[in-house]
Enzyme design. Structure first.
Site, PDB file in Angstrom:
ATOM      1  N   GLU A  29       0.851  -1.205   0.000  1.00 41.54           N
ATOM      2  CA  GLU A  29       0.000   0.000   0.000  1.00 41.54           C
ATOM      3  C   GLU A  29       0.881   1.248   0.000  1.00 41.54           C
ATOM      4  O   GLU A  29       1.753   1.389   0.869  1.00 41.54           O
ATOM      5  CB  GLU A  29      -0.891  -0.008   1.246  1.00 41.54           C
ATOM      6  CG  GLU A  29      -1.840  -1.205   1.288  1.00 41.54           C
ATOM      7  CD  GLU A  29      -2.345  -1.511   2.704  1.00 41.54           C
ATOM      8  OE1 GLU A  29      -2.129  -0.712   3.621  1.00 41.54           O
ATOM      9  OE2 GLU A  29      -2.935  -2.601   2.869  1.00 41.54           O
ATOM     10  N   GLU A  60      -4.745  -6.391   2.945  1.00 38.51           N
ATOM     11  CA  GLU A  60      -3.554  -7.124   3.396  1.00 38.51           C
ATOM     12  C   GLU A  60      -3.600  -8.606   3.023  1.00 38.51           C
ATOM     13  O   GLU A  60      -2.566  -9.206   2.740  1.00 38.51           O
ATOM     14  CB  GLU A  60      -3.358  -6.971   4.908  1.00 38.51           C
ATOM     15  CG  GLU A  60      -2.661  -5.684   5.320  1.00 38.51           C
ATOM     16  CD  GLU A  60      -3.602  -4.489   5.383  1.00 38.51           C
ATOM     17  OE1 GLU A  60      -4.826  -4.690   5.295  1.00 38.51           O
ATOM     18  OE2 GLU A  60      -3.115  -3.345   5.511  1.00 38.51           O
ATOM     19  N   PHE A  83       2.025  -1.366   8.706  1.00 40.83           N
ATOM     20  CA  PHE A  83       2.345  -1.400  10.136  1.00 40.83           C
ATOM     21  C   PHE A  83       2.249  -2.855  10.584  1.00 40.83           C
ATOM     22  O   PHE A  83       1.324  -3.564  10.178  1.00 40.83           O
ATOM     23  CB  PHE A  83       1.342  -0.565  10.941  1.00 40.83           C
ATOM     24  CG  PHE A  83       1.521   0.926  10.822  1.00 40.83           C
ATOM     25  CD1 PHE A  83       2.128   1.649  11.844  1.00 40.83           C
ATOM     26  CD2 PHE A  83       1.086   1.609   9.698  1.00 40.83           C
ATOM     27  CE1 PHE A  83       2.290   3.030  11.737  1.00 40.83           C
ATOM     28  CE2 PHE A  83       1.239   2.987   9.582  1.00 40.83           C
ATOM     29  CZ  PHE A  83       1.848   3.706  10.605  1.00 40.83           C
ATOM     30  N   ASP A  85       1.230  -4.132  13.213  1.00 39.91           N
ATOM     31  CA  ASP A  85      -0.060  -4.437  13.851  1.00 39.91           C
ATOM     32  C   ASP A  85      -1.044  -4.996  12.817  1.00 39.91           C
ATOM     33  O   ASP A  85      -1.927  -5.778  13.145  1.00 39.91           O
ATOM     34  CB  ASP A  85      -0.670  -3.166  14.466  1.00 39.91           C
ATOM     35  CG  ASP A  85       0.337  -2.363  15.267  1.00 39.91           C
ATOM     36  OD1 ASP A  85       0.233  -2.341  16.494  1.00 39.91           O
ATOM     37  OD2 ASP A  85       1.247  -1.768  14.644  1.00 39.91           O
ATOM     38  N   PHE A  86      -0.899  -4.570  11.564  1.00 38.49           N
ATOM     39  CA  PHE A  86      -1.840  -4.990  10.510  1.00 38.49           C
ATOM     40  C   PHE A  86      -1.663  -6.453  10.113  1.00 38.49           C
ATOM     41  O   PHE A  86      -2.474  -6.991   9.363  1.00 38.49           O
ATOM     42  CB  PHE A  86      -1.709  -4.120   9.253  1.00 38.49           C
ATOM     43  CG  PHE A  86      -1.881  -2.636   9.468  1.00 38.49           C
ATOM     44  CD1 PHE A  86      -2.282  -2.112  10.686  1.00 38.49           C
ATOM     45  CD2 PHE A  86      -1.632  -1.743   8.426  1.00 38.49           C
ATOM     46  CE1 PHE A  86      -2.417  -0.745  10.879  1.00 38.49           C
ATOM     47  CE2 PHE A  86      -1.766  -0.377   8.606  1.00 38.49           C
ATOM     48  CZ  PHE A  86      -2.161   0.126   9.836  1.00 38.49           C
ATOM     49  N   HIS A 129      -0.947   1.042  16.152  1.00 39.74           N
ATOM     50  CA  HIS A 129       0.106   1.300  15.165  1.00 39.74           C
ATOM     51  C   HIS A 129       1.485   1.286  15.810  1.00 39.74           C
ATOM     52  O   HIS A 129       2.399   1.920  15.333  1.00 39.74           O
ATOM     53  CB  HIS A 129      -0.111   2.651  14.469  1.00 39.74           C
ATOM     54  CG  HIS A 129      -1.317   2.697  13.595  1.00 39.74           C
ATOM     55  ND1 HIS A 129      -2.595   2.680  14.096  1.00 39.74           N
ATOM     56  CD2 HIS A 129      -1.454   2.756  12.246  1.00 39.74           C
ATOM     57  CE1 HIS A 129      -3.464   2.731  13.097  1.00 39.74           C
ATOM     58  NE2 HIS A 129      -2.802   2.774  11.957  1.00 39.74           N
TER      59      HIS A 129
END
Lengths: 324, 337
Positions: A29, A60, A83, A85-86, A129
């Protein structure tokens, strides 16, 4: 040698491998036209063109799935998860598909791919994040986990990760993106699974990863100057493969072990290392193994709170002085 | 549905193709019936998901694919792996957990894979393989190999995020991938219609991605073969992805433990009356094929199934050393020095 930032070293590492191997592709992205939200991949689109460097939708599962499918079918792709976290949004593809497929198929499928991501705190982004997720990845059989602490290692370890025939989760410390260091201009590849030892103090070993390495190094300096405590710092560089022989050697030389971990307390990588040290080097120890970690909380946003939660130089120094 | 221009005309199928379609369906049917019998004998452990009643979809697409087109399927994937040419003994032995299994016993029923036949795997988490198939199609596009990826999944998949992420990406990148929804009306135990916003869970979502709404009778192997050929070749020609919904029905439950009592008897009866193999046999006889030729195919398949069964049963279990192999590309599982 040139002085590069940690962030510029990302593009340098990808560019080196894209030049060398036409099968290296890079997607994610905002990675192409915008050069990445952390400006880590600027210039790659202009150099390698829109087919090899490509923007994706905010999808994702599609990014990681496409990277996996392409790796099965002859490419050597790099995917960015913006990130770390994603990873939670595509963890099925990472943990169930990417990690397990070679094993389940008795070796029929090879997956030479890299999943890059900005990991950890320090930028006041709040809990969604900022998490350091290296222990998530480390817990899954079939994933290699790499986390560099210097610009030179970003380039060298990223190159090695791209060349590796196994899936690699490559975690860049977002708090280090602005840091600078000497990076070799020429082809630079650092082997995975080799820790680096800094210093030769024989009182204490501080074992650290990624963003915690510069803090451990500064703490070691202060411990020597202010408290006459001699440290050596082990920069792990990768959790899988894990360079236990270097760790055990440092344990033997010092007798006191402190891990410095950004991940939340429970099941952090230091717990595994502590357990191995306790099993295999118990009689080398002069005192308890001590883990210095982020507490077991989601990371708070405000400066004072975030700085208090993540291990700081002060906390490392104080803990070593108190425990030593 | 309007028949698109250029859709292969099944009325013109040649004799060889028709017999191949018959043989593929017969092989799936007899293999799966045997697998079921072996379950009842407790020789197959774990679980299995049979395609009995859905043979025409795997057979029609299998016949339409080029030998090196990639196929991706689900945990209900015995049929799709078989039609690519994977060894019947290898598949049966995998179900039995034997050393001569196609995955040496490490994968089991839900993960059948034969990369040498471009059967790129059976994926047991709903939806995961749609983006993976798109990725294989992306590699084929970039490398200019002319390969197409064909990705099979169930109706339940149309409500999971990966379905939408994958089809959107495939459309935007114009990837050579054909997504095939086998709509057998039930997800696991729950009717798809009771939890889905639209009547045709795949076809009515197609428009959201700029694709044609394509529905085919999944119990008519000629129809399946026709639409498969058309859209696989379109994808190969660079015209991008397709999403095809094949209406079909499973004869039994979701998995081996499921007697499927949640289905209304009249619904079951009407679908069983449209058994794809019975329908095809009747059509072939009507077209002048001799019953003896078809019987002979069934008999040859039975010999093959018997041999596969015996070879699987006779093989030892896998060596315990395999626990530690092939986590990594170096063949081993070391994570530390």
């Amino acid at each position: 040698m040139a002085e590069l930032t940690y962030r510029d070293a990302v593009a340098a590492g990808i560019a080196q491998e894209m030049r060398r191997d036409d099968n290296v592709y890079f997607i994610g992205e905002d990675v192409a036209a915008a050069g990445g939200v952390f400006k880590t991949t600027g210039g790659l689109l202009e150099t390698f063109g829109p087919r090899r460097v490509r923007d994706t939708p905010i999808s994702e599962e599609a990014i990681v799935g496409a990277v996996m499918g392409a790796a099965m079918a002859g490419l050597r792709p790099v995917g960015e998860v913006m990130f770390s976290d994603f990873f939670a949004t595509c963890w099925d593809i990472v943990a169930n598909q990417v990690a397990k497929t070679r094993y389940m198929t008795n070796g029929q499928v090879t997956l030479p791919l890299v999943l890059r991501s900005a990991n950890g705190g320090g930028l006041r982004f709040g809990a969604q994040h900022s998490q350091a997720v290296e222990n998530w990845a480390m817990a899954i059989p079939g994933l290699k986990v790499v986390a560099p602490s210097t610009p030179a290692d970003v380039k060298g370890l990223l190159a090695a990760s791209i060349r590796d025939d196994d899936p690699v989760v490559f975690l860049e410390a977002k708090s280090l993106y602005a840091t600078k260091g000497e990076v070799p201009d020429d082809e630079h590849v650092e082997p995975l699974g080799r820790a680096v030892v800094h210093g030769d103090g024989d009182d204490v070993v501080l074992i650290a990863l990624a963003s915690m390495v510069p803090k451990a190094l500064e703490a070691a300096q202060r411990l020597r100057v202010e408290h006459d405590i001699g440290c050596r710092v082990v920069d792990l560089r990768s959790l899988v493969p894990l360079d236990m022989s270097t760790i055990l050697e440092a344990v033997g030389a010092t007798g006191r072990v402190f891990t410095v971990e950004e991940n939340p307390r429970l099941c952090g990588w230091g717990a595994e290392i502590s357990s191995i040290v306790a099993e295999e080097a118990f009689y080398d120890l002069d005192g308890p193994i001590v883990r210095i970690t982020t507490p077991h909380v989601p990371l708070p946003a405000a400066e004072t709170l975030e700085d208090e939660a993540i291990p700081s130089v002060e906390r490392i120094v104080d803990t070593v002085v108190k425990e030593q | 549905m309007e028949r698109p221009e250029g859709w292969a005309d099944e009325a013109k199928l040649d004799e060889t193709t028709r017999l191949d379609l018959y043989r593929k369906q017969s092989a799936i049917r007899q293999f799966e019936q045997r697998a079921y019998d072996l379950f009842l004998q407790n020789l197959v452990k774990g679980t299995s998901h049979l395609s009995l009643g859905q043979e025409a979809v795997a057979a029609g697409f299998g016949a339409a694919m080029r030998y090196d087109d990639f196929s991706f399927c689900t945990y209900r994937g015995h049929a799709h792996t078989l039609v690519r040419g994977a060894s019947m003994t290898g598949l049966m032995a995998e179900l039995l957990g034997r050393s001569n299994g196609i995955l040496a016993g490490k994968g089991g029923s839900m993960h059948l894979t034969s990369t040498e036949h471009y059967a790129m795997g059976s994926y047991a988490i709903v939806g995961a393989h749609l983006p993976i198939a798109a990725g294989a199609a992306w590699a084929a596009q970039e490398r200019g190999t002319g390969q197409v990826a064909v990705c099979f999944f169930g109706d339940g998949t149309t409500n999971i995020g990966a379905f939408h992420e994958a089809i959107n990406l495939a459309t935007v990148w114009k990837l050579p991938v054909v997504f095939v929804c086998e709509n057998n009306l039930y997800m696991e135990y729950t009717p798809i219609s009771s939890v889905t916003a639209v009547e045709h869970p795949a076809a009515q979502r197609a428009a959201a991605y700029g694709l044609e709404p394509l529905i085919v009778d999944g119990n008519d192997v000629d129809e399946v073969y026709g639409i498969a050929t058309t859209y696989i070749e379109r994808a190969r020609a660079g015209e991008g992805p397709a999403l095809i919904e094949a209406k079909t029905y499973r004869k039994g439950g979701h998995s081996r433990a499921d007697p499927a009592k949640y289905r209304p008897p009249e619904e079951v009866e009407s679908w069983l009356a449209r058994d794809p193999i019975d329908l095809y046999r009747a059509r072939l006889l009507e077209l002048g094929f001799e019953a003896a030729v078809l019987d002979d195919i069934d008999a040859q398949v039975l010999v093959e199934v018997n041999r596969a069964t015996e070879e699987a049963k006779a093989a030892p279990p896998p060596s315990k050393d395999l626990i530690y192999t092939d986590v990594w590309a170096d063949g081993g599982s070391q994570w530390r020095n």
